[in-house]
Design a protein around this motif. Structure first.
Motif, PDB file in Angstrom:
ATOM      1  N   GLY A   1      40.896  30.801  41.253  1.00  0.00           N
ATOM      2  CA  GLY A   1      40.311  32.092  40.892  1.00  0.00           C
ATOM      3  C   GLY A   1      41.262  32.978  40.113  1.00  0.00           C
ATOM      4  O   GLY A   1      42.467  32.718  40.025  1.00  0.00           O
ATOM      5  N   SER A   2      40.705  34.047  39.562  1.00  0.00           N
ATOM      6  CA  SER A   2      41.471  34.974  38.738  1.00  0.00           C
ATOM      7  C   SER A   2      41.702  36.276  39.480  1.00  0.00           C
ATOM      8  O   SER A   2      40.815  36.783  40.175  1.00  0.00           O
ATOM      9  N   VAL A   3      42.921  36.830  39.351  1.00  0.00           N
ATOM     10  CA  VAL A   3      43.290  38.094  39.980  1.00  0.00           C
ATOM     11  C   VAL A   3      43.887  39.002  38.917  1.00  0.00           C
ATOM     12  O   VAL A   3      44.871  38.645  38.252  1.00  0.00           O
ATOM     13  N   LEU A   4      43.300  40.171  38.761  1.00  0.00           N
ATOM     14  CA  LEU A   4      43.810  41.172  37.814  1.00  0.00           C
ATOM     15  C   LEU A   4      44.360  42.353  38.586  1.00  0.00           C
ATOM     16  O   LEU A   4      43.678  42.890  39.467  1.00  0.00           O
ATOM     17  N   GLU A   5      45.584  42.776  38.268  1.00  0.00           N
ATOM     18  CA  GLU A   5      46.093  44.038  38.801  1.00  0.00           C
ATOM     19  C   GLU A   5      46.058  45.085  37.701  1.00  0.00           C
ATOM     20  O   GLU A   5      46.659  44.912  36.639  1.00  0.00           O
ATOM     21  N   ILE A   6      45.367  46.184  37.973  1.00  0.00           N
ATOM     22  CA  ILE A   6      45.306  47.320  37.059  1.00  0.00           C
ATOM     23  C   ILE A   6      46.412  48.296  37.448  1.00  0.00           C
ATOM     24  O   ILE A   6      46.512  48.717  38.595  1.00  0.00           O
TER      25      ILE A   6
ATOM     26  N   GLU B   1      35.797  38.384  33.153  1.00  0.00           N
ATOM     27  CA  GLU B   1      35.624  38.957  34.487  1.00  0.00           C
ATOM     28  C   GLU B   1      36.614  38.303  35.436  1.00  0.00           C
ATOM     29  O   GLU B   1      37.219  37.265  35.115  1.00  0.00           O
ATOM     30  N   PHE B   2      36.756  38.901  36.623  1.00  0.00           N
ATOM     31  CA  PHE B   2      37.801  38.466  37.547  1.00  0.00           C
ATOM     32  C   PHE B   2      37.242  38.353  38.967  1.00  0.00           C
ATOM     33  O   PHE B   2      36.387  39.131  39.386  1.00  0.00           O
ATOM     34  N   ASP B   3      37.784  37.389  39.708  1.00  0.00           N
ATOM     35  CA  ASP B   3      37.363  37.194  41.089  1.00  0.00           C
ATOM     36  C   ASP B   3      37.919  38.273  42.005  1.00  0.00           C
ATOM     37  O   ASP B   3      37.285  38.654  42.987  1.00  0.00           O
ATOM     38  N   ARG B   4      39.100  38.754  41.707  1.00  0.00           N
ATOM     39  CA  ARG B   4      39.705  39.836  42.470  1.00  0.00           C
ATOM     40  C   ARG B   4      40.364  40.811  41.486  1.00  0.00           C
ATOM     41  O   ARG B   4      41.038  40.390  40.548  1.00  0.00           O
TER      42      ARG B   4
END
Length: 211
Positions: free
Chosen positions: A36-41, A107-110
Motif C-alpha cells: 500500500g501507499s502512505v503519504l505524509e502531508i 490516491e493513497f491507502d493512508r
C-alpha cells in the motif's frame, strides 16, 4: 517557511521529540495493506517517514512539504537510513495539490498529518484536500495539539504562550472538523484525546456500519 526552517531544521527532531506526543502511536495504528501507499502531508525532516518505512517494509512512502529547506533535510535523512529508494519526496501546497504529477499516484491507502495543522492557517482546507486523495478503503490519520481540556489553566496558558513562539497554534475545533470532513467524504471519524487533551489523535476511515 523556508526562512523559518533554514536553521531550525538542524535541531528540529532533537528539540521536538519531547513535546510532539503521540506520533509513534499514530504510526503503529496505520497498518497499511501489503504494497500500500502512505503519504505524509507536512513531512518536515522525514522523521516520521523513516519510521513508517521501517515499520511497514512493504509500504510505498511519499512525503509532501511546502518548505524546500525541510525537504532537503528529509532527503538527507532518508538517504542516511538507506530508504531513499522507498520514500519519494516532493514540494507542494497542502491546501491544494495534484499527487499524480508529484508522485505518480492518484490516491493513497493512508495519509498522515502529524503536528502540521497547528502551523498552517487554512488548516481546515488541508483536511478536506487530504480526504479527497484517499483511495477507496483508505484512511486519514491526524495527530496534533488538542483542546487541553484536562490540563490545569496555568499549564494551558504556559503551553500556548510557549507554542506561540514557534508559530504554533493549537486548533480549537479540530475534533469537530474531523467529524465534519468524515461525514462529507462518507466516512466515519475515530477521535481520542490523549494526555489530558494535550494531543488529539483522529482517524477518518471507511464507515463499515451496516446499512
Amino acid at each position: 517557511m523556508d526562512r523559518m526552517y533554514r536553521h531550525q531544521r538542524h535541531i528540529y527532531d532533537a528539540s521536538r521529540k519531547f513535546y510532539l506526543l503521540g506520533r509513534d502511536g499514530m504510526i503503529a495504528d496505520l497498518t497499511p495493506p501489503a504494497g500500500g501507499s502512505v503519504l505524509e502531508i507536512g513531512c518536515g525532516t522525514g522523521r516520521n517517514l523513516v519510521r513508517i518505512a521501517r515499520t511497514y517494509p512493504d509500504a510505498r512512502c511519499f512525503g509532501l512539504d511546502v518548505s524546500s529547506e525541510m525537504l532537503d533535510t528529509a532527503g538527507r535523512a532518508t538517504a542516511r537510513a538507506g530508504l531513499a529508494h522507498r520514500i519519494r519526496l516532493s514540494r507542494g501546497d497542502a491546501t491544494a495539490f495534484d499527487p499524480a504529477p508529484l508522485f505518480g499516484e492518484a490516491e493513497f491507502d493512508r495519509i498522515v498529518i502529524s503536528y502540521a495543522l497547528s502551523m498552517i492557517p487554512p488548516w481546515r482546507a488541508v483536511l478536506a484536500e487530504a480526504a479527497g486523495h484517499l483511495a477507496p478503503g483508505g484512511s486519514l490519520h491526524v495527530v496534533d495539539f488538542g483542546d487541553q481540556g484536562g490540563l490545569p489553566m496555568p499549564a494551558r496558558w504556559l503551553l500556548n504562550r510557549w507554542l506561540a513562539g514557534f508559530h504554533v497554534t493549537p486548533r480549537q475545533g479540530l475534533a469537530d472538523t474531523l467529524g465534519e470532513v468524515a461525514r462529507t467524504s462518507r466516512r466515519r471519524a475515530r477521535i481520542v484525546q490523549r494526555f489530558g487533551g494535550y494531543a488529539v489523535h483522529g482517524v477518518i476511515e471507511p464507515d463499515r456500519s451496516p446499512i
